[in-house]
Design a protein around this motif. Sequence first.
Motif, short mmCIF file in Angstrom:
data_model
loop_
_atom_site.label_atom_id
_atom_site.label_comp_id
_atom_site.label_asym_id
_atom_site.label_seq_id
_atom_site.Cartn_x
_atom_site.Cartn_y
_atom_site.Cartn_z
N ARG A 189 0.85 -1.19 0.00
CA ARG A 189 0.00 0.00 0.00
C ARG A 189 0.88 1.23 0.00
O ARG A 189 1.71 1.41 0.91
CB ARG A 189 -0.91 0.01 1.22
CG ARG A 189 -1.94 1.12 1.22
CD ARG A 189 -2.63 1.20 2.56
NE ARG A 189 -3.81 2.04 2.56
CZ ARG A 189 -4.20 2.77 3.60
NH1 ARG A 189 -3.48 2.76 4.72
NH2 ARG A 189 -5.30 3.49 3.54
N SER A 194 1.19 5.44 0.04
CA SER A 194 0.50 6.64 0.50
C SER A 194 1.23 7.86 0.00
O SER A 194 2.45 7.84 -0.17
CB SER A 194 0.45 6.68 2.04
OG SER A 194 -0.23 5.58 2.56
N TYR A 237 -4.08 7.11 -1.62
CA TYR A 237 -3.57 5.78 -1.33
C TYR A 237 -3.65 4.90 -2.58
O TYR A 237 -4.55 5.08 -3.42
CB TYR A 237 -4.39 5.12 -0.23
CG TYR A 237 -4.50 5.95 1.03
CD1 TYR A 237 -5.60 6.77 1.25
CD2 TYR A 237 -3.51 5.92 2.00
CE1 TYR A 237 -5.71 7.54 2.40
CE2 TYR A 237 -3.61 6.68 3.15
CZ TYR A 237 -4.71 7.49 3.34
OH TYR A 237 -4.80 8.25 4.48
#
Length: 113
Positions: free
Chosen positions: A19, A21, A77
């Motif tokens: 993930r 960001s 994100y």
Amino acid sequence: QVQLVESGGGLVQAGGSLRLSCAASGSIFSIMGWYRQAPGKQRELVATIARGDGTNYGDSVKGRFTIARDNAKNTVYLQMNSLKPEDTATYYCVADTVLRRYWGKGTLVTVSS
């Protein structure tokens, strides 16, 4: 002064997830998103998301990656699932104001086979 701060890159095995960001500051951004560039290749669209949540994905990531944003935090994100070695690249955050597009410095994602 606009700043984009990316985080979340790293090394992952094929089939895994990461993930990313990107926290933006200094303005209000209509479009936020991600591009990537692999060694020896042109920079390509990964995904973008509008302030009203309209999304656009590159063909190579559709069905595997999901983009989302938190307008209150000015953060975008990128959830990346089912990663493949060909996803290996430097991923760049982008954020658009009415005047121009801003680019982050990039975060490296490496997918091992």
